[in-house]
Every structure is written in structure tokens, then in C-alpha cells.
Design an enzyme around this catalytic site. Structure first.
Site, PDB file in Angstrom:
ATOM      1  N   ASN A 242      35.017  47.152  35.503  1.00 56.22           N
ATOM      2  CA  ASN A 242      35.351  45.738  35.686  1.00 56.22           C
ATOM      3  C   ASN A 242      36.177  45.221  34.519  1.00 56.22           C
ATOM      4  O   ASN A 242      37.171  44.500  34.701  1.00 56.22           O
ATOM      5  CB  ASN A 242      34.066  44.902  35.802  1.00 56.22           C
ATOM      6  CG  ASN A 242      33.336  45.138  37.104  1.00 56.22           C
ATOM      7  OD1 ASN A 242      32.704  46.166  37.290  1.00 56.22           O
ATOM      8  ND2 ASN A 242      33.422  44.184  38.007  1.00 56.22           N
ATOM      9  N   GLU A 243      35.761  45.589  33.313  1.00 56.55           N
ATOM     10  CA  GLU A 243      36.460  45.138  32.111  1.00 56.55           C
ATOM     11  C   GLU A 243      37.910  45.586  32.123  1.00 56.55           C
ATOM     12  O   GLU A 243      38.826  44.802  31.829  1.00 56.55           O
ATOM     13  CB  GLU A 243      35.740  45.687  30.875  1.00 56.55           C
ATOM     14  CG  GLU A 243      36.378  45.280  29.560  1.00 56.55           C
ATOM     15  CD  GLU A 243      35.541  45.694  28.355  1.00 56.55           C
ATOM     16  OE1 GLU A 243      36.052  45.585  27.232  1.00 56.55           O
ATOM     17  OE2 GLU A 243      34.381  46.123  28.550  1.00 56.55           O
ATOM     18  N   ARG A 244      38.139  46.837  32.455  1.00 57.55           N
ATOM     19  CA  ARG A 244      39.509  47.366  32.437  1.00 57.55           C
ATOM     20  C   ARG A 244      40.364  46.726  33.514  1.00 57.55           C
ATOM     21  O   ARG A 244      41.552  46.444  33.300  1.00 57.55           O
ATOM     22  CB  ARG A 244      39.460  48.886  32.579  1.00 57.55           C
ATOM     23  CG  ARG A 244      38.871  49.553  31.344  1.00 57.55           C
ATOM     24  CD  ARG A 244      38.435  50.988  31.570  1.00 57.55           C
ATOM     25  NE  ARG A 244      37.760  51.489  30.368  1.00 57.55           N
ATOM     26  CZ  ARG A 244      37.054  52.599  30.305  1.00 57.55           C
ATOM     27  NH1 ARG A 244      36.910  53.358  31.397  1.00 57.55           N
ATOM     28  NH2 ARG A 244      36.479  52.971  29.176  1.00 57.55           N
ATOM     29  N   MET A 247      41.211  43.087  32.392  1.00 63.40           N
ATOM     30  CA  MET A 247      42.174  43.133  31.300  1.00 63.40           C
ATOM     31  C   MET A 247      43.574  43.397  31.835  1.00 63.40           C
ATOM     32  O   MET A 247      44.558  42.805  31.360  1.00 63.40           O
ATOM     33  CB  MET A 247      41.777  44.200  30.278  1.00 63.40           C
ATOM     34  CG  MET A 247      40.557  43.841  29.444  1.00 63.40           C
ATOM     35  SD  MET A 247      40.059  45.149  28.291  1.00 63.40           S
ATOM     36  CE  MET A 247      41.343  45.023  27.051  1.00 63.40           C
TER      37      MET A 247
END
Length: 382
Positions: A242-244, A247
Site C-alpha cells: 500500500n505504501e509503495r 507513494m
């Protein structure tokens, strides 16, 4: 091919208006201060139902599709400053996904629902002084004592760390070899023994606070464990995806704005008797960067479609993160160069963007880690 509905278009307009009104005008103030007022800003976002787009309505979420998340982070990235977009991303898509997917009903009511309502700021605490990309080397330990965990250790680079009401902590809960020794634990930051050791002085992303946190005999209930004990590595790996993704979405928005603002400047700046934009090298450079940006934007959309279909997006997230980060750094350098000496001044947005852009290649897994993951996914490395 991804199709945005009228509802998606309305959401994009809502987020853009909010960001231009509530974030953009305060960019320089928050940069100078080294943080943005997270509690205040998140309450305003919650008033517009922007903090839990994909989460279950039972906890205050909107139950929306992943394309809404794409729109949210593209627009936050477009307006800037990047540190604020990052801090919001921590709240919406980096500290809370594991809690939503794997947390108990009690944890969701006590910690997820207040985060969605904008009443609690949260952060994710993974990296340590001696353990960055290799999470299996983490030393922060949670030892069971009756019905409690007793936690000792240090966490670095915790964005939102000085303002967080709770952190999603990844800690070692056993000496079992392999990945089964780690667990995710919710730790309220007002728990005795939990301290902000220091606020870190960063090169860029200066509008968001980033802290070093220490844990000294911090006692929290075993019930604060997210999911099952020993599955923290796998849950965190999922959360990293999710973070990637977000971003990558935010980076695309920021690059679009950078190219547009640079083109506008070049149309009014005359050199050798004509606007800079009319010099072939300048125009061709911007055209090429814009073309590459467009490819990545649609790559992100393909990733989002796969996510909506429930497919494994590990490769999408890894490639997207790697390539958007690289292009962001290149665009930042070109925009600064095309502004000349003016672009090198701190009073110009180009200086901030140049300082902000490297973090895309570091946070959420460095470029080298992305290449390691890809080499294994594609069978080039065992």
C-alpha cells in the site's frame, strides 16, 4: 482501461479544492516550522470523509474503490508540499491497512475509528538504527509478561512521530528463526516508557515531522497485537505494498505540477531574443519527461485496476515505486536547472522540490531493495 466515473471526478475536484485551500497557502510556514498541524488538518479532512476512503463504514470509512485512493494521493501530490502529502499518506495508507485487514473488532473501534474521524494521529514504526530495509534484523523486542507485552527498543524515521497518538509497531516477539518471530502491535504514545527521543532534521520533506522513538519497559496488553502473534512480517509486507502504491500516485501528481510550473516560467523568461520554451532543447526535454510521466501515470492506473480485481500487485507496486522515484529526481533536477540561479534560491519552489524528491527513492524500500525484489520475482536472483 481504467474508467473514472462522475463520482471520481467529483472527488478529484473536492480533494483539489481542499488541498489548494487548506494546504498550499501554508507550505512555507510548515516547511519553516518543520511540521504541519496534523490533528487540525486531519479533522478537516475527516469532515470531508477523506481519511478512510476504502475502509469499512462500520468504522467510519467510505467503502470506496481503490481508484478513489489514487485520486486522493495524486491530488495531494499535485498541490504539495510533499511532506504534508506523506504525513497524510501515513495516516490513510501506511499505518492503518494492517489494522483494518487483520485487527480485532476491539482494536478497530479503539484505534482505527478515531484515526478515520481525525481524532487520532497515527504512525508506523519499523526502521531501527541497525535495521532499515532488512526488517528481519529488527531488535526491538516485545516480551510476554502475563497478559501484557513489555517492549524495549528504538525506532527511527517515524513520520508523524512527534504528533502521533499511537504507532503500529513491528517488534520481535520470539526467538523463532525466520519470519515468524515478528508481530505488529498497537502502542499508544502516552504509555509510560514511550518517548520521543528527538525530532530528526531532514534534508527534505521538512513540512512533516519525523522522530526517533524509544521504548523502555513499555507495557501494553497482548490484545493490542494486530492479527496473530508471529505474522507481523507478512502483514507488514502487505502494508508496504500500500505504501509503495500511494507513494507512486503522489509522485505522479507532484511531477505533473513541477513540469507545468516550469513550462509556465519558461514561457515568460526570454533568452537570446525569445522565450526559453521556444528553444528546441528545452521544449524537447520537457516533452520527453512529460511522455515518460504519462506512461507511469497509466502504469499506476493499471496497478489500481489489478488491486480492485483482487490480484497480487507486488510487481506493480515495486516497479511503480522504483520508476516514479527515479523520474521524480530527474524532473526535480531539470526544473531547477531551467530556472537557473533563481531555481537555486530557497525562496523558490524548485529548491524545496529538489530536496524533497530523493525520499521517493529511499522511503518504503530503497531503489536497491526494489531491484532485489524484482530480480527475485522475475527469476533473476534466487
Amino acid at each position: 482501461m481504467v474508467v473514472f466515473t462522475a463520482e471520481h471526478t467529483a472527488l478529484r475536484r473536492l480533494v483539489r479544492d481542499f488541498a489548494e485551500r487548506e494546504i498550499g497557502p501554508y507550505a512555507e510556514e510548515w516547511e519553516a516550522k518543520g511540521s504541519f498541524p496534523a490533528h487540525e488538518l486531519f479533522r478537516k479532512m475527516a469532515g470531508l470523509d477523506l481519511l478512510g476512503l476504502e475502509y469499512d463504514p462500520a468504522y467510519g470509512g467510505q467503502g470506496a474503490d481503490h481508484l478513489c485512493t489514487v485520486i486522493l494521493h495524486e491530488e495531494l501530490g499535485r498541490v504539495g508540499p510533499a511532506g504534508v502529502a506523506l504525513g497524510i499518506g501515513i495516516q490513510t495508507d501506511m499505518a492503518t491497512p494492517s489494522l483494518h485487514h487483520f485487527g480485532s473488532e476491539d482494536l478497530k473501534q479503539r484505534y482505527l475509528a478515531p484515526a478515520i474521524r481525525g481524532e487520532a494521529v497515527c504512525a508506523v514504526a519499523v526502521t531501527e538504527p541497525d535495521a532499515g530495509s532488512d526488517v528481519t534484523a529488527l531488535r526491538t523486542r516485545a516480551t510476554r509478561d502475563g497478559d501484557d507485552w513489555v517492549i524495549n527498543g528504538t525506532k527511527l524515521y517515524v513520520t508523524n512521530g512527534t504528533q502521533a497518538d499511537w504507532v503500529c509497531l513491528l517488534a520481535r516477539t520470539s526467538d523463532e528463526p525466520g519470519h515468524g518471530s515478528l508481530s505488529q502491535i498497537i502502542v499508544p504514545t502516552d504509555t509510560p516508557g514511550c518517548h520521543v527521543q528527538r525530532t530528526l532534521d531532514k534534508l527534505g520533506m521538512r513540512s512533516s515531522d519525523t522522530a526517533e522513538l524509544t521504548f523502555t519497559d513499555v507495557r501494553v496488553p497482548i490484545g493490542n497485537t494486530i492479527g496473530e502473534v508471529g505474522l507481523g512480517f507478512y502483514q507488514q509486507a502487505s502494508q508496504f505494498q500500500n505504501e509503495r502504491l500511494v507513494m507512486s500516485y503522489a509522485a505522479v501528481g507532484s511531477m505533473e505540477t513541477a513540469l507545468t510550473r516550469t513550462a509556465d516560467h519558461l514561457k515568460t523568461r526570454e533568452v537570446f531574443g525569445k522565450p526559453l520554451i521556444d528553444h528546441q532543447h528545452v521544449a524537447f526535454t520537457l516533452a520527453e519527461l512529460g511522455a515518460r510521466l504519462d506512461v507511469l501515470r497509466h502504469y499506476n492506473y493499471a496497478a489500481a485496476e489489478a488491486y480492485v480485481r483482487g490480484e497480487d500487485v507486488s510487481r506493480f507496486a515495486t516497479v511503480g515505486k522504483l520508476e516514479t522515484a527515479r523520474l521524480a529526481r530527474e524532473i526535480a533536477a531539470v526544473c531547477l536547472q531551467f530556472h537557473g540561479a533563481m531555481g537555486y534560491m530557497e525562496e523558490m519552489w524548485t529548491a524545496r522540490y529538489f530536496r524533497d524528491s530523493p525520499v521517493w527513492s529511499i522511503g518504503g524500500g530503497a531503489d536497491e531493495v526494489m531491484l532485489y525484489v524484482l530480480s527475485r520475482l522475475d527469476g533473476y536472483h534466487t
